[in-house]
Write a protein that holds these residues in place. Sequence first.
Motif, PDB file in Angstrom:
ATOM      1  N   PRO A 243      -4.869   1.877  -4.423  1.00  0.00           N
ATOM      2  CA  PRO A 243      -3.549   2.482  -4.239  1.00  0.00           C
ATOM      3  C   PRO A 243      -2.680   2.451  -5.486  1.00  0.00           C
ATOM      4  CG  PRO A 243      -4.126   1.210  -2.306  1.00  0.00           C
ATOM      5  CD  PRO A 243      -5.198   0.945  -3.318  1.00  0.00           C
ATOM      6  N   ALA A 244      -2.585   1.309  -6.144  1.00  0.00           N
ATOM      7  CA  ALA A 244      -1.703   1.214  -7.317  1.00  0.00           C
ATOM      8  C   ALA A 244      -2.110   2.223  -8.387  1.00  0.00           C
ATOM      9  CB  ALA A 244      -1.713  -0.201  -7.877  1.00  0.00           C
ATOM     10  N   GLU A 245      -3.414   2.383  -8.596  1.00  0.00           N
ATOM     11  CA  GLU A 245      -3.886   3.336  -9.599  1.00  0.00           C
ATOM     12  C   GLU A 245      -3.577   4.769  -9.185  1.00  0.00           C
ATOM     13  OE1 GLU A 245      -7.999   2.694 -10.393  1.00  0.00           O
ATOM     14  OE2 GLU A 245      -7.739   0.580 -10.924  1.00  0.00           O
ATOM     15  N   ALA A 246      -3.758   5.065  -7.900  1.00  0.00           N
ATOM     16  CA  ALA A 246      -3.493   6.414  -7.418  1.00  0.00           C
ATOM     17  C   ALA A 246      -2.022   6.771  -7.581  1.00  0.00           C
ATOM     18  CB  ALA A 246      -3.906   6.529  -5.948  1.00  0.00           C
ATOM     19  N   PHE A 247      -1.147   5.838  -7.232  1.00  0.00           N
ATOM     20  CA  PHE A 247       0.284   6.104  -7.373  1.00  0.00           C
ATOM     21  C   PHE A 247       0.672   6.261  -8.845  1.00  0.00           C
ATOM     22  CE2 PHE A 247       0.223   4.381  -3.072  1.00  0.00           C
ATOM     23  CZ  PHE A 247       1.097   5.233  -2.425  1.00  0.00           C
ATOM     24  N   ALA A 248       0.040   5.496  -9.708  1.00  0.00           N
ATOM     25  CA  ALA A 248       0.329   5.611 -11.136  1.00  0.00           C
ATOM     26  C   ALA A 248      -0.098   6.972 -11.679  1.00  0.00           C
ATOM     27  CB  ALA A 248      -0.372   4.486 -11.899  1.00  0.00           C
ATOM     28  N   VAL A 249      -1.242   7.463 -11.231  1.00  0.00           N
ATOM     29  CA  VAL A 249      -1.717   8.783 -11.665  1.00  0.00           C
ATOM     30  C   VAL A 249      -0.716   9.863 -11.262  1.00  0.00           C
ATOM     31  CG1 VAL A 249      -3.471  10.548 -11.216  1.00  0.00           C
ATOM     32  CG2 VAL A 249      -4.174   8.212 -11.739  1.00  0.00           C
ATOM     33  N   LEU A 250      -0.235   9.809 -10.028  1.00  0.00           N
ATOM     34  CA  LEU A 250       0.734  10.803  -9.559  1.00  0.00           C
ATOM     35  C   LEU A 250       2.037  10.711 -10.347  1.00  0.00           C
ATOM     36  CD1 LEU A 250       0.106  10.522  -5.717  1.00  0.00           C
ATOM     37  CD2 LEU A 250      -0.466  12.469  -7.175  1.00  0.00           C
ATOM     38  N   ALA A 251       2.474   9.485 -10.602  1.00  0.00           N
ATOM     39  CA  ALA A 251       3.719   9.306 -11.356  1.00  0.00           C
ATOM     40  C   ALA A 251       3.576   9.852 -12.776  1.00  0.00           C
ATOM     41  CB  ALA A 251       4.108   7.833 -11.383  1.00  0.00           C
ATOM     42  N   ASP A 252       2.446   9.584 -13.418  1.00  0.00           N
ATOM     43  CA  ASP A 252       2.228  10.062 -14.782  1.00  0.00           C
ATOM     44  C   ASP A 252       2.211  11.590 -14.841  1.00  0.00           C
ATOM     45  OD1 ASP A 252       2.126   7.492 -15.714  1.00  0.00           O
ATOM     46  OD2 ASP A 252      -0.069   7.398 -15.844  1.00  0.00           O
ATOM     47  N   ALA A 253       1.657  12.207 -13.768  1.00  0.00           N
ATOM     48  CA  ALA A 253       1.581  13.670 -13.730  1.00  0.00           C
ATOM     49  C   ALA A 253       2.873  14.290 -13.204  1.00  0.00           C
ATOM     50  CB  ALA A 253       0.416  14.107 -12.851  1.00  0.00           C
ATOM     51  N   ARG A 254       3.818  13.455 -12.772  1.00  0.00           N
ATOM     52  CA  ARG A 254       5.085  13.906 -12.187  1.00  0.00           C
ATOM     53  C   ARG A 254       4.858  14.779 -10.962  1.00  0.00           C
ATOM     54  NH1 ARG A 254       9.508  12.701 -15.007  1.00  0.00           N
ATOM     55  NH2 ARG A 254      10.708  14.362 -13.986  1.00  0.00           N
ATOM     56  N   VAL A 255       3.796  14.474 -10.216  1.00  0.00           N
ATOM     57  CA  VAL A 255       3.494  15.182  -8.973  1.00  0.00           C
ATOM     58  C   VAL A 255       4.070  14.375  -7.814  1.00  0.00           C
ATOM     59  CG1 VAL A 255       1.647  15.894  -7.403  1.00  0.00           C
ATOM     60  CG2 VAL A 255       1.454  16.338  -9.860  1.00  0.00           C
ATOM     61  N   ASP A 256       4.901  15.009  -7.007  1.00  0.00           N
ATOM     62  CA  ASP A 256       5.576  14.314  -5.915  1.00  0.00           C
ATOM     63  C   ASP A 256       4.650  14.058  -4.735  1.00  0.00           C
ATOM     64  OD1 ASP A 256       7.963  14.266  -7.248  1.00  0.00           O
ATOM     65  OD2 ASP A 256       8.854  15.938  -6.157  1.00  0.00           O
ATOM     66  N   ILE A 257       4.905  12.960  -4.036  1.00  0.00           N
ATOM     67  CA  ILE A 257       4.295  12.711  -2.730  1.00  0.00           C
ATOM     68  C   ILE A 257       5.264  13.288  -1.704  1.00  0.00           C
ATOM     69  CG2 ILE A 257       3.400  10.990  -1.118  1.00  0.00           C
ATOM     70  CD1 ILE A 257       3.072   9.117  -3.572  1.00  0.00           C
ATOM     71  N   VAL A 258       4.963  14.466  -1.216  1.00  0.00           N
ATOM     72  CA  VAL A 258       5.845  15.160  -0.287  1.00  0.00           C
ATOM     73  C   VAL A 258       5.852  14.457   1.067  1.00  0.00           C
ATOM     74  CG1 VAL A 258       6.167  17.328   0.974  1.00  0.00           C
ATOM     75  CG2 VAL A 258       5.619  17.360  -1.475  1.00  0.00           C
ATOM     76  N   LYS A 259       4.671  14.028   1.510  1.00  0.00           N
ATOM     77  CA  LYS A 259       4.556  13.267   2.758  1.00  0.00           C
ATOM     78  C   LYS A 259       3.338  12.368   2.666  1.00  0.00           C
ATOM     79  CE  LYS A 259       2.783  15.244   6.562  1.00  0.00           C
ATOM     80  NZ  LYS A 259       2.558  16.203   7.683  1.00  0.00           N
ATOM     81  N   SER A 260       3.271  11.405   3.567  1.00  0.00           N
ATOM     82  CA  SER A 260       2.107  10.527   3.624  1.00  0.00           C
ATOM     83  C   SER A 260       1.675  10.360   5.068  1.00  0.00           C
ATOM     84  CB  SER A 260       2.415   9.152   3.028  1.00  0.00           C
ATOM     85  OG  SER A 260       1.276   8.295   3.125  1.00  0.00           O
ATOM     86  N   GLN A 261       0.380  10.521   5.297  1.00  0.00           N
ATOM     87  CA  GLN A 261      -0.187  10.222   6.607  1.00  0.00           C
ATOM     88  C   GLN A 261      -0.719   8.794   6.553  1.00  0.00           C
ATOM     89  OE1 GLN A 261      -2.750  13.648   6.762  1.00  0.00           O
ATOM     90  NE2 GLN A 261      -1.351  14.748   8.119  1.00  0.00           N
ATOM     91  N   VAL A 262      -0.039   7.922   7.286  1.00  0.00           N
ATOM     92  CA  VAL A 262      -0.328   6.494   7.216  1.00  0.00           C
ATOM     93  C   VAL A 262      -1.368   6.164   8.293  1.00  0.00           C
ATOM     94  CG1 VAL A 262       1.729   5.657   6.050  1.00  0.00           C
ATOM     95  CG2 VAL A 262       1.885   6.206   8.455  1.00  0.00           C
ATOM     96  N   SER A 263      -2.609   6.060   7.857  1.00  0.00           N
ATOM     97  CA  SER A 263      -3.731   5.929   8.783  1.00  0.00           C
ATOM     98  C   SER A 263      -4.781   5.000   8.191  1.00  0.00           C
ATOM     99  CB  SER A 263      -4.336   7.309   9.065  1.00  0.00           C
ATOM    100  OG  SER A 263      -4.602   7.998   7.859  1.00  0.00           O
ATOM    101  N   ALA A 264      -5.734   4.612   9.017  1.00  0.00           N
ATOM    102  CA  ALA A 264      -6.767   3.657   8.600  1.00  0.00           C
ATOM    103  C   ALA A 264      -8.153   4.229   8.861  1.00  0.00           C
ATOM    104  CB  ALA A 264      -6.607   2.333   9.342  1.00  0.00           C
ATOM    105  N   ALA A 265      -9.087   3.880   7.973  1.00  0.00           N
ATOM    106  CA  ALA A 265     -10.480   4.298   8.089  1.00  0.00           C
ATOM    107  C   ALA A 265     -11.325   3.164   8.662  1.00  0.00           C
ATOM    108  CB  ALA A 265     -11.023   4.712   6.726  1.00  0.00           C
ATOM    109  N   LEU A 266     -12.518   3.522   9.069  1.00  0.00           N
ATOM    110  CA  LEU A 266     -13.492   2.553   9.553  1.00  0.00           C
ATOM    111  C   LEU A 266     -14.218   1.927   8.358  1.00  0.00           C
ATOM    112  CD1 LEU A 266     -14.671   1.569  12.321  1.00  0.00           C
ATOM    113  CD2 LEU A 266     -16.426   3.337  12.043  1.00  0.00           C
TER     114      LEU A 266
END
Length: 400
Positions: A243-266
């Motif tokens: 997660p931390a790396e993914a959020f950093a990539v988005l921040a560096d690209a200045r791409v907004d997180i418009v929404k988040s689906q908060v869910s869990a995988a198996l």
Amino acid sequence: MRFRHPDGSVVHLAYCTNVHPAEDLEGVIAQLDGCSSLVRKNLDVPVLGVGLWLAHTLAERLATSPIALNRLAQALERNGLEVVTLNGFPYAGFHDQVVGKKVYRPDWTEAARLDYTLDLVQVLGDLLPADAAYGSISTLPLAWRTPWTKARDDQARRAFDKLDEHLAGVETRTGRRIRVAIEPEPGCVLEMIPQAAHWLSPYAASQGPGSYAGPPGAGPSAGQSRLGVCLDTCHLAVQFEEPAEAFAVLADARVDIVKSQVSAALQVADPSDPAARELLKEFAEPKFLHQTREYGGAGVDDLDLVDELSGREAWRVHFHVPVHAAPRAPLASTTDVLLESLGELVGGPHPRTHHLESETYTWSVLPAGPKNQYELAEGIAGELAWLRDRLTALGLEEIR
């Protein structure tokens, strides 16, 4: 459900109605009067957010018929429901006996996908509460990964350029800000956050005219671009993205997180464990694709193909499991990824998004799943209550 972030802005939490099968207006109204109303009563909240899924035929009807739209709006109001987000990923038939790869059609190279999304923009603009800072629509990550060519990518790009122009026009004419979010998913053209960030970078707020500073008090990262990402924490986990790396990539690209689906995988910690493999068979159902990835290695497109994997490292499966109820051991879920992501999303000085959506659409195919709408409503309410507790632990205050 609404929450006040410490910075003063409002964070919305909803549940996605793609868990329900209705595709016509009468059926959607019945599900609002039934299960959705029960969820709100179980939670004892004055207003419940619902992330509506509208099949394309209903979206077109609502976009062109004020009478039909008014009927839907009245159903929402009488049940204490509000809509700030729509799920525009499935086009139709999401509860067919077999869905599989049909959920990715039409894709963003086909005119029908843009037409559907524009209808959703119209509908959401009319349903959006007057005090909502923006509305959001999630959509598929361009297409399934094959076949994909430079020519098809160019077609998708042209469609998104038209969409971006349309969204700008809607905001100018109506003052309502509607934003569309690409949802990376395993097996698709854009299956990981870096891919989505790269593809969306031309639409980042710093790259073009009409950038938007966001609602008062919302912070520097809220609501700037019209096109961005829908970050699904189940999909993030399946791909073993940190997660931390993914959020950093988005921040560096200045791409907004418009929404988040908060869910869990198996999750299968040890695929060589016979007990785990036996339990996993209960989740190998034919309706939905359950893409499976092996840590540090390969992946397959469905659970019936896992024998192709080595089994020497952990597996994660694209099967949305209830966030508040762990599967039977030795299986587990990726709630640790969800919790870390929640901290990144809303635990900082400003929210990275103001729209959170619970999207466990798999209740009907879960082993020993709910038998009726009352049990389903209890399950959905249980998930939302669990998420509410985690949000308040991060310092958000529920608005009642």
